[in-house]
Design a protein around this motif. Sequence first.
Motif, mmCIF file in Angstrom:
data_model
loop_
_atom_site.group_PDB
_atom_site.id
_atom_site.type_symbol
_atom_site.label_atom_id
_atom_site.label_comp_id
_atom_site.label_asym_id
_atom_site.label_seq_id
_atom_site.Cartn_x
_atom_site.Cartn_y
_atom_site.Cartn_z
ATOM 1 N N ALA A 150 0.821 -1.258 0.175
ATOM 2 C CA ALA A 150 0.031 -0.010 -0.146
ATOM 3 C C ALA A 150 0.793 1.218 -0.109
ATOM 4 C CB ALA A 150 -0.713 0.130 1.298
ATOM 5 N N SER A 151 0.865 1.719 -1.106
ATOM 6 C CA SER A 151 1.941 3.105 -1.405
ATOM 7 C C SER A 151 1.265 4.114 -0.707
ATOM 8 C CB SER A 151 2.296 3.398 -2.609
ATOM 9 O OG SER A 151 1.184 3.284 -3.681
ATOM 10 N N GLU A 152 0.006 4.263 -0.788
ATOM 11 C CA GLU A 152 -0.683 5.565 -0.245
ATOM 12 C C GLU A 152 -1.917 4.994 0.546
ATOM 13 O OE1 GLU A 152 -1.580 8.632 -3.038
ATOM 14 O OE2 GLU A 152 0.421 8.274 -4.187
ATOM 15 N N VAL A 153 -2.380 5.778 1.439
ATOM 16 C CA VAL A 153 -3.556 5.233 2.054
ATOM 17 C C VAL A 153 -4.330 6.714 2.713
ATOM 18 C CG1 VAL A 153 -4.663 4.310 4.357
ATOM 19 C CG2 VAL A 153 -2.672 3.069 3.335
ATOM 20 N N HIS A 154 -5.538 6.748 2.029
ATOM 21 C CA HIS A 154 -6.449 7.957 2.409
ATOM 22 C C HIS A 154 -7.723 7.663 2.978
ATOM 23 C CE1 HIS A 154 -3.868 10.300 -0.703
ATOM 24 N NE2 HIS A 154 -3.943 9.143 -1.348
#
Length: 572
Positions: free
Chosen positions: A544-548
């Motif tokens: 998971a490179s980004e978590v929003h």
Amino acid sequence: MALLDSQEVANDPPSPDAVRLVIETMYQVAANPEAWERLIDVLDEDGLGRDPDPEILRGLALSENIARLASRPDEGSATSGRPDIGWLLLNPRGKVIAHNGAVLAALGGAVSRLEIGRPVAFHDPDNAEALVAALARARGQQRGQIILKLERGSDDGPGFAYVVPARSLPGLADLPVLAAEDESFAVVFPAAAEAGQLWSSLSESFGLTPAEVRLARKLRDGRSLQDAADELSVSVNTVRNQLRAVFDKMGLKRQSDLIKALTELSALAGMIEADDPVRAQEEAIAQAPPLRFVTLSDGRRLAYREYGHPGGRAVLTFHEGLGSSLLPPETDAVGRRLGLRVVSAERPGFGQSDPRPDYSFDGVAQDMVELCDQIGLERLQIAAALSGTPSAIQTAIALGERAERVLICSGRPPRGLPDPTRNPLTLMRSRIEANPWLVETFLAVLRLRLSPAMMIRVMQRSSAQSPGDQAYLAAHPEAATYVAAYMTEALARSSRGPADELRAFRRGRNMSVNGLKAPLIVWHGEQDRLTPLPQLLAFLGEHASEVHVRPGVGHFLVLRHWDEILRELAAA
């Protein structure tokens, strides 16, 4: 309560009593989604053991026989096979034999009880008398239809239905529950969407003036002539003249024609006003892009839709576990504006896609790669919602460098950690997964009962722990209309796909994300208790490179932020 302990589960099939209890519970919860968690009490966490004897299932699963009314393709658009038309079967003594979910919405608040084997219990005694009289009249004639008027409460206005011999309707004559009945009757309510199409053509077909249309709307809502005159600020004589003009233009000369016209008009409750969001949503859904098909190398057909700009940047979407290729109505226009070519495919066994005999996440990925090859998706982004997550990730792995990015929204991993919140709907899903013999029967009953009214209740239930989602649903009642259509398409031919996928979740607990090369972005709702974020992140690990995390959002992330999701895909 667990019906069997672990030793019994390991060695013996479930007892007939255990299976009967589960099936009977399904009958109850299918008609009352608020009570779905009752299945938790009758299903063991590790399953009831080996699949029950087929003879037991055939003897107990009457629900599947009833559900076939909504699944027989040879019946085309027959009334009994359409989930948008409400029907109720009564034996000669007026006791309920069977009914579908749409009839509950059609009856509104008129009934206090609708149970198999018992007479319909009405709040208003006059309704019971009207039904008895209609059945008596229906017995006395060989052909034609008896029109039944039912009072649904002061706010709902009256409802109308046709009473006809059950055997005269295609699809009902072969129903096993009718075999022992010499004379049974069907009470059939007009489909709201069909009546809405009729209404939209009245003005053009018969030349009704705007004033006459306004009057018809008032009459539809149950207004008297005096009330309509007061609300329209005209005299009663003017209203009478307008009413005569309406019937003259529509060619209504006999009393029976007048009653039939009123029946059709009354079926439009909540559907006529131009600013009605539910009506607008239905019209938008009806204009969705047509289904397309590719024939895979093994001869199976895979269904999909394309939205947006044909030459735009490609996005392949993966629907949720009871979803289809029907994306939110604004997708096509937004996709064109943003320069996106959005391809929404129906996984094997969902919607109009043929089932896959060896359903697995890897198998779905193979089908999706072949789809991309056939329709010219060389490089693409992938977007997935909820239970579409494992299939999306496996497809991205199979595509290799052709997959530029993966966006997971409210993702559900194939394996989960224990849920500390003990959410009833989450627990129910895990119990159904643990009892694969039950899956198709449960989905068949759900398929039969599915309606916007039911979806509102389900969505209210699923948003119980998310104030943000509750507020959204209250402000956007049309959301349930879209979700019902989306799920109805998923189950259009059978419940095979969703059932196969639930089994794949059970088997896929050792699935690995290793091999994924594309960047993976996670969007999740802060208040989502049905698909807890920690479980998803534990499954994805370092991928998971980004978590929003969206504040004030629960399980309705995709519904509430679909435009924003499309903009994110266009801007990447």
